[in-house]
Design a protein around this motif. Sequence first.
Motif, PDB file in Angstrom:
ATOM      1  N   GLN A  37      -2.856   3.795  -1.750  1.00  0.00           N
ATOM      2  CA  GLN A  37      -3.147   3.120  -3.016  1.00  0.00           C
ATOM      3  C   GLN A  37      -2.553   1.702  -2.983  1.00  0.00           C
ATOM      4  N   THR A  38      -3.383   0.712  -3.317  1.00  0.00           N
ATOM      5  CA  THR A  38      -2.963  -0.689  -3.241  1.00  0.00           C
ATOM      6  C   THR A  38      -2.335  -1.131  -4.547  1.00  0.00           C
TER       7      THR A  38
ATOM      8  N   GLN B 246      -8.806  -5.324  -0.617  1.00  0.00           N
ATOM      9  CA  GLN B 246      -9.440  -4.082  -1.033  1.00  0.00           C
ATOM     10  C   GLN B 246     -10.936  -4.058  -0.733  1.00  0.00           C
TER      11      GLN B 246
ATOM     12  N   GLN C  45       5.318   3.743   2.087  1.00  0.00           N
ATOM     13  CA  GLN C  45       4.766   2.454   1.727  1.00  0.00           C
ATOM     14  C   GLN C  45       4.679   1.546   2.960  1.00  0.00           C
TER      15      GLN C  45
ATOM     16  N   VAL D  46       0.861  -1.181   0.000  1.00  0.00           N
ATOM     17  CA  VAL D  46       0.000   0.000   0.000  1.00  0.00           C
ATOM     18  C   VAL D  46       0.906   1.242   0.000  1.00  0.00           C
ATOM     19  N   THR D  47       0.740   2.094  -1.032  1.00  0.00           N
ATOM     20  CA  THR D  47       1.550   3.305  -1.169  1.00  0.00           C
ATOM     21  C   THR D  47       0.644   4.527  -1.052  1.00  0.00           C
TER      22      THR D  47
END
Length: 276
Positions: free
Chosen positions: A55-56, A119, A73, A51-52
């Motif tokens: 955002q996955t 998610q 991250q 996950v950054t």
Amino acid sequence: MSMRYPDNDAPNPFTHFAPRLAGGIILVVVLLVALSSSTHIVPPGTRGVMVTLGQTSPQFKPEGILIKIPFIQQVVNVSVRQVTQQGRAPSFTSDLQNVDVQYDVLYRLPENKVVELYQNYSGSVYDSLLLPRIQEAIKQVSAQYVAEDLVKNRERIKIQVIESLRRAMDGLVIINDLTITNIDLTDELEKAIEQKTIAQQQSLKKNFELEIAAKDAEIKRVTAKGEADAIRLQGEALRAAPDVVQLEIIRKWDGKAPQSVVTDKGGANIILPSAR
């Protein structure tokens, strides 16, 4: 001679070095934290989800050591090992009886679905995804049977539940097995089934006794018929050869009275030999 005292107003070199030392220590600590935060270990039996900044990453991370950007991250470990989970599903049978089905389900997450599951489903995959589907599948299958048949056909019910569950999961979760450990009925229903079972056993016993009696009667009838046929055949043989009767009488005579025997309706006598 006059004494000189140190001047308290003279500059102390440590006062200039202390801020630099503190800054260096802080820098080292930050570097160590950053270094430790730049690596992550994905243990055996798990897959990593990167996950950054919220955002996955679409691709899961395999087992082993990963390099990541510190503070930006993070990696979430998701187990892909088989899990055994116990549960229960209150249901109704086709005859509107309330039953409580207890089960053990064996499942695992496919590695190519760990990102999608992370998610779309928060918390435990079993609680948020699998449990509602299991209960629904058991309720649908239970509604096809009366209570008595539900108890007697666990293996068939198990197969139907697994098939329904696999269709509902559609590959998101792999169902390895599901065993029905107990089907709990109401006390009244258990007594009714027990009484019916006893009545059926008594009926089967009576039918067996009737079958035995019928076979015995058939054996006696066949035996009697055989004896009658034997007597009839002997009579026919004797009528066809009357001399045989006369010879048998003479052979068996013991030398005592009578001295003659009437052998047929015509009044013919057999003169028996005198005893010596």
